[in-house]
Scaffold this motif. Structure first.
Motif, PDB file in Angstrom:
ATOM      1  N   TYR A 224     -13.427  23.927  17.433  1.00 38.63           N
ATOM      2  CA  TYR A 224     -13.137  23.416  16.093  1.00 38.63           C
ATOM      3  C   TYR A 224     -12.315  24.430  15.299  1.00 38.63           C
ATOM      4  O   TYR A 224     -11.415  24.057  14.537  1.00 38.63           O
ATOM      5  CB  TYR A 224     -14.435  23.081  15.356  1.00 38.63           C
ATOM      6  CG  TYR A 224     -14.871  21.649  15.589  1.00 38.63           C
ATOM      7  CD1 TYR A 224     -14.856  20.721  14.575  1.00 38.63           C
ATOM      8  CD2 TYR A 224     -15.255  21.228  16.858  1.00 38.63           C
ATOM      9  CE1 TYR A 224     -15.228  19.407  14.790  1.00 38.63           C
ATOM     10  CE2 TYR A 224     -15.622  19.922  17.097  1.00 38.63           C
ATOM     11  CZ  TYR A 224     -15.605  19.007  16.056  1.00 38.63           C
ATOM     12  OH  TYR A 224     -15.957  17.696  16.293  1.00 38.63           O
ATOM     13  N   ASN A 227      -8.822  24.154  16.601  1.00 38.15           N
ATOM     14  CA  ASN A 227      -8.148  22.893  16.285  1.00 38.15           C
ATOM     15  C   ASN A 227      -7.145  23.113  15.161  1.00 38.15           C
ATOM     16  O   ASN A 227      -7.471  23.734  14.150  1.00 38.15           O
ATOM     17  CB  ASN A 227      -9.179  21.836  15.876  1.00 38.15           C
ATOM     18  CG  ASN A 227      -8.563  20.455  15.748  1.00 38.15           C
ATOM     19  OD1 ASN A 227      -7.754  20.186  14.872  1.00 38.15           O
ATOM     20  ND2 ASN A 227      -8.959  19.561  16.632  1.00 38.15           N
ATOM     21  N   THR A 447     -16.961  14.023  18.817  1.00 37.51           N
ATOM     22  CA  THR A 447     -17.162  15.437  18.478  1.00 37.51           C
ATOM     23  C   THR A 447     -16.524  16.334  19.529  1.00 37.51           C
ATOM     24  O   THR A 447     -15.852  17.321  19.201  1.00 37.51           O
ATOM     25  CB  THR A 447     -18.669  15.752  18.357  1.00 37.51           C
ATOM     26  OG1 THR A 447     -19.236  14.959  17.303  1.00 37.51           O
ATOM     27  CG2 THR A 447     -18.909  17.221  18.067  1.00 37.51           C
ATOM     28  N   GLY A 451     -13.225  18.986  19.394  1.00 33.66           N
ATOM     29  CA  GLY A 451     -13.434  20.357  19.837  1.00 33.66           C
ATOM     30  C   GLY A 451     -12.488  20.785  20.934  1.00 33.66           C
ATOM     31  O   GLY A 451     -12.273  21.974  21.151  1.00 33.66           O
TER      32      GLY A 451
END
Length: 545
Positions: A224, A227, A447, A451
């Protein structure tokens, strides 16, 4: 509009495109079928007689076997059909060749995104605040309330006002029947910071489970941070948990090599008083927001898009309209030099050989097989299995077996070469289509996609689901027009026009890519963003399908 179709010329099951009555004569592939039962739209029916054990085909693949004799024109149901999937091996069947779609309309197109030091480009500019352990969730929520009030994000709760009106009417002895909801909730925008948002994550992990779970959580959070939609982060640590700060830092190093974004870490046991922890976190985070707000959107080629491919609440039309449309977009992104990620390994059951043939890489093929077999075994070890994957909603709307569901779900990946196979939390680094090992659970899979680098997620649904994400826009794609009309507050794009014969898959795909460009440029917001749907659930291996 046709009343029924087959998807592949070898299929021996027909798909009803509308509710069909018993006794109706249906023309399918030049052959007249007299229906012996009512067939609901999205459901399947036999194109010839089946004896017990005979294989049933859709998409050119085995999707089940007959539990007992099934007559031509009878409905395919869980009572007469058993799950069966096509066998596979690591050897490819012939040399794979791919004809890329025509992307000339998009070759010079750009989107306005946030450029990062590592060369990635974000579709958003988010300062992320998260805990390393669930013990810090309350402090995260304290920060959330403080920042949302100060920055003008605080919601006007129309539903609380509605409930208060009901109470008032009741206390005054008046009828409550005429009390109506007067306003809808929408996400306010900060008037102070135009170029940055602050988002908050909570979770129930980080300690108390296995060390593997905590290590996986840190790798997920490192993804994350890498990202491109994230500009910086504030991290709260209790201090004694399994998910140590050093574990997160090691995961960041493994993912990115070096930390190129500001990372503010606050340890409660080291700081002492909770008030000191919160005060320090607010002040330093505010400084981070000031700097992050200086970054502005700039043009970027479409090769900087990384599209996550997801489905949830699927129906019998998903594999005919919405998923193939995503597949066409995936192919266009690959042809433009961008990245696409196909996840949900339980929903690739039965299409393994087709995917293996597209790898053209023995190492990738063997890794895919290893991950699939390990996942299947872990599900069986807890008394489950891929055959139990279809949900009651899937079955009700025509997806009878996991192989049937998987054959349609895999269409999201289009037909391009598979350039990489990723285990959960591994990052997508190569242009083209990658496979990512995640569960079929909507939120856990989404999710994981974010990620692994997805800066936009395309999410198909036939039944309707509100799933969103804290840092990446999720575009909800309806497989049918009835759903789009019934749930307009969550559906971004309707591919029901494909079922109705109004648009082709390529036409629908081009329309979808244009919508993605607008979302990626910040010109419009996805329905999930407007509804403040910000779901984050780390996957505990072996527990979810």
């Amino acid at each position: 509009m046709n009343q029924a179709i087959t998807i592949n010329e070898t299929d021996n099951l027909g798909v009803a495109l509308a509710d069909l009555s018993s006794g109706t004569a249906i023309l399918v592939n030049g052959k007249t079928i007299l229906l012996k039962q009512d067939i609901q739209a999205k459901h399947k029916f036999a194109l010839h007689d089946f004896a017990q054990g005979d294989e049933m085909y859709m998409y050119g693949l085995v999707v089940g076997t007959a539990k007992h004799g099934v007559k031509q024109g009878e409905a395919i149901t869980v009572e007469n059909t058993a799950h069966k999937a096509t066998e596979y091996s690591s050897k490819t069947n012939g040399k794979f060749q791919w004809t890329a779609p025509d992307v000339s309309k998009f070759s010079n197109r750009t989107f306005n995104g946030y450029h990062r030091a590592d060369g990635q480009v974000g579709t958003d500019n988010v300062w992320l605040v998260f805990p390393l352990v669930f013990c810090e969730n309350r402090n995260i929520m304290t920060l959330k309330k403080a920042f949302e009030k100060a920055l003008g994000y605080e919601q006007t709760n129309a539903f609380a006002d509605f409930a208060s009106s009901l109470v008032s009417q009741y206390e005054n002895g008046a009828s409550i029947e005429d009390v109506k909801l007067t306003a809808s909730q929408r996400q306010p925008q900060s008037t102070l910071f135009k170029n940055v948002k602050i988002k908050f994550i909570t979770h129930q992990a980080g300690c108390g489970g296995t060390r593997e779970d905590s290590d996986t959580l840190c790798r997920l959070l490192a993804g994350y941070l890498k990202n491109p939609n994230v500009v910086g982060a504030t991290v709260l640590s209790l201090g004694c948990q399994n998910a140590q700060v050093s574990t997160l830092q090691s995961a960041i190093a493994d993912t990115s090599g070096t930390v190129t974004k500001p990372l503010l870490v606050f340890d409660q046991q080291e700081t002492g008083k909770e008030t000191d922890l919160i005060e320090g976190a607010i002040k330093e985070t505010f400084k981070g927001l000031i700097e992050a707000n200086k970054i502005e959107r700039q043009p970027a080629p479409l090769s900087k898009l990384t599209i996550g491919l997801e489905c949830g609440g699927s129906d019998g039309f998903s594999g005919i309209s919405a998923n193939p449309t995503l597949g066409h977009v995936s192919d266009m992104i690959a042809a433009l030099g961008g990245k696409a990620i196909l996840s949900e390994f339980p929903e690739l059951c039965g299409v393994e050989q087709e995917l293996i043939n597209r790898t053209n890489n023995q190492t990738h093929a063997e890794k895919f097989i290893k991950l699939m077999r390990a996942y299947a075994k872990s599900a069986e070890d807890v008394g489950s299995g891929f055959d139990m994957n279809p949900s009651p909603g899937n079955i009700k709307d025509g997806l009878i077996t996991d192989a049937m569901k998987s054959a349609g779900a895999a269409k999201k990946g289009g037909s391009s070469p598979i350039v990489d196979v990723l285990d959960y939390t591994e990052y997508a680094n190569h242009p083209g289509l990658s496979l990512l090992c995640t569960p079929g659970n909507d939120v856990e899979s989404t999710t994981g996609l974010v990620g692994s680098g997805a800066n936009v997620v395309l999410f198909t649904t036939g039944l309707g689901t509100p799933t969103g994400n804290p840092i990446a826009p999720i575009l909800k794609v309806s497989s049918n027009t009835k759903l789009a009309e019934r749930m307009p507050d969550i559906i971004d794009i309707n591919t029901g026009e494909v079922i109705e014969g109004k648009k082709t898959i390529p036409e629908m795909g081009e329309e979808m890519l244009n919508q993605v460009i607008k979302i990626a440029s910040g010109e419009i917001q996805s329905k999930a963003v407007l509804m403040n749907q910000e779901d984050f659930i780390p996957w505990k291996r072996g527990v979810s399908l």
